[in-house]
Design an enzyme around this catalytic site. Structure first.
Site, PDB file in Angstrom:
ATOM      1  N   THR A 136      11.779  -6.576  16.632  1.00 25.48           N
ATOM      2  CA  THR A 136      12.536  -6.390  16.559  1.00 25.48           C
ATOM      3  C   THR A 136      13.101  -7.850  16.975  1.00 25.48           C
ATOM      4  O   THR A 136      14.182  -7.994  16.760  1.00 25.48           O
ATOM      5  CB  THR A 136      13.010  -5.245  17.687  1.00 25.48           C
ATOM      6  OG1 THR A 136      12.416  -5.747  19.099  1.00 25.48           O
ATOM      7  CG2 THR A 136      12.239  -4.089  17.939  1.00 25.48           C
ATOM      8  N   LYS A 137      12.533  -9.084  16.258  1.00 29.76           N
ATOM      9  CA  LYS A 137      12.629 -10.380  16.723  1.00 29.76           C
ATOM     10  C   LYS A 137      11.861 -10.599  15.700  1.00 29.76           C
ATOM     11  O   LYS A 137      11.070  -9.922  15.594  1.00 29.76           O
ATOM     12  CB  LYS A 137      13.143 -10.767  17.900  1.00 29.76           C
ATOM     13  CG  LYS A 137      13.527  -9.906  19.206  1.00 29.76           C
ATOM     14  CD  LYS A 137      13.539 -10.354  20.273  1.00 29.76           C
ATOM     15  CE  LYS A 137      14.117  -8.974  21.260  1.00 29.76           C
ATOM     16  NZ  LYS A 137      14.342  -9.477  22.815  1.00 29.76           N
ATOM     17  N   LYS A 141      -1.026 -14.590  20.168  1.00 34.52           N
ATOM     18  CA  LYS A 141      -1.609 -16.044  19.947  1.00 34.52           C
ATOM     19  C   LYS A 141      -1.306 -16.430  18.692  1.00 34.52           C
ATOM     20  O   LYS A 141      -1.209 -16.616  17.440  1.00 34.52           O
ATOM     21  CB  LYS A 141      -3.098 -15.701  20.390  1.00 34.52           C
ATOM     22  CG  LYS A 141      -3.991 -14.899  19.202  1.00 34.52           C
ATOM     23  CD  LYS A 141      -5.612 -15.026  19.577  1.00 34.52           C
ATOM     24  CE  LYS A 141      -6.110 -14.637  18.053  1.00 34.52           C
ATOM     25  NZ  LYS A 141      -7.361 -14.463  18.683  1.00 34.52           N
ATOM     26  N   HIS A 165      23.107   0.958  12.508  1.00 32.08           N
ATOM     27  CA  HIS A 165      24.827   2.350  13.024  1.00 32.08           C
ATOM     28  C   HIS A 165      25.472   1.565  14.330  1.00 32.08           C
ATOM     29  O   HIS A 165      24.086   1.296  15.306  1.00 32.08           O
ATOM     30  CB  HIS A 165      24.569   4.037  12.288  1.00 32.08           C
ATOM     31  CG  HIS A 165      23.716   3.432  11.244  1.00 32.08           C
ATOM     32  ND1 HIS A 165      24.641   3.702  10.546  1.00 32.08           N
ATOM     33  CD2 HIS A 165      22.544   4.578  11.245  1.00 32.08           C
ATOM     34  CE1 HIS A 165      23.664   4.234   9.398  1.00 32.08           C
ATOM     35  NE2 HIS A 165      22.517   4.022   9.570  1.00 32.08           N
ATOM     36  N   GLY A 181      -0.516  -1.191   8.957  1.00 33.10           N
ATOM     37  CA  GLY A 181       0.086   0.115   8.754  1.00 33.10           C
ATOM     38  C   GLY A 181       1.041   0.878  10.176  1.00 33.10           C
ATOM     39  O   GLY A 181       0.790   0.413  11.472  1.00 33.10           O
ATOM     40  N   ASN A 193       0.680  -0.933  -0.310  1.00 37.90           N
ATOM     41  CA  ASN A 193       0.269  -0.385   0.373  1.00 37.90           C
ATOM     42  C   ASN A 193       0.945   0.988  -0.019  1.00 37.90           C
ATOM     43  O   ASN A 193       2.220   1.022  -0.060  1.00 37.90           O
ATOM     44  CB  ASN A 193      -1.128   0.021   1.082  1.00 37.90           C
ATOM     45  CG  ASN A 193      -2.303   0.603   1.021  1.00 37.90           C
ATOM     46  OD1 ASN A 193      -2.736   1.295   0.217  1.00 37.90           O
ATOM     47  ND2 ASN A 193      -3.642   0.388   1.315  1.00 37.90           N
TER      48      ASN A 193
END
Length: 190
Positions: free
Chosen positions: A170-171, A188, A113, A147, A83
């Site tokens: 992040t994982k 879930k 960085h 989104g 989108n």
């Protein structure tokens, strides 16, 4: 080893290397044409995406505007919909499977960085360079990314996953789950 090879290997590299700058300018020209193209010109849209990306499956639809760094490090599977206002920083490989739904304002980052400024910034007279390294991002088949989500370098999202809107991933996320939040966590099984 070239700077591009270092970049794709995940080593620190010079993002202002002439080869990479050339790739960057090439992508900017293609993106400008794509983002300004009449939405009814489907064959021209497809031609530009085929030239921009490494792999683009049949039935891929990308709303404008769309942004990326190089394009050539992006592979998108068939029937995936991206989108409006998405940004894919493809300093390393970004692979998205088939039948994906990528909602507006999704950001996929492959670059990182050093955290400490003294390790990140290399000063050379009046010019500063910033150490950059990369990790690939992989998104499986049948994934819906809500989104305003952000996907960090090195993350793998499994197949049949829904990532809730506004998540910061992040994982790694396993197959067949609903996950959301900041940081994104599995809520879930689906």
């Amino acid at each position: 080893m070239t700077e591009k090879e270092k970049m794709l290997k995940g080593d620190f590299y010079d993002s202002r290397d002439p080869e990479l700058i050339g790739m960057y300018h090439r992508a900017r020209k293609l993106l400008k044409n794509y983002n300004l193209l009449d939405s009814e010109l489907l064959e021209e849209r497809e031609r530009i995406l085929t030239e921009l990306f490494d792999v683009v499956g049949t039935g891929v639809w990308i709303e404008t505007p769309f942004f990326c760094d190089y394009g050539k490090n992006i592979s998108i599977g068939e029937n995936t919909f991206v989108n409006t206002n998405c940004m894919f920083l493809d300093n390393n490989k970004i692979t998205i499977g088939k039948n994906g739904l990528i909602a507006p304002y999704v950001q996929i980052y492959t670059a990182s960085h050093p955290l400490k400024a003294s390790e990140r910034i290399i000063e050379n007279g009046h010019k500063a360079r910033y150490l950059t390294s990369t990790k690939p991002v992989t998104i499986g088949d049948n994934v819906w990314v809500g989104g305003n989500s952000i996907i960090f370098p090195g993350v793998t999202i499994g197949n049949n996953v829904t990532i809730g809107a506004g998540s910061v991933v992040t994982k790694n996320i396993p197959d067949n789950v609903l996950a959301f939040g900041n940081p994104c966590v599995v809520i879930k099984s689906l």
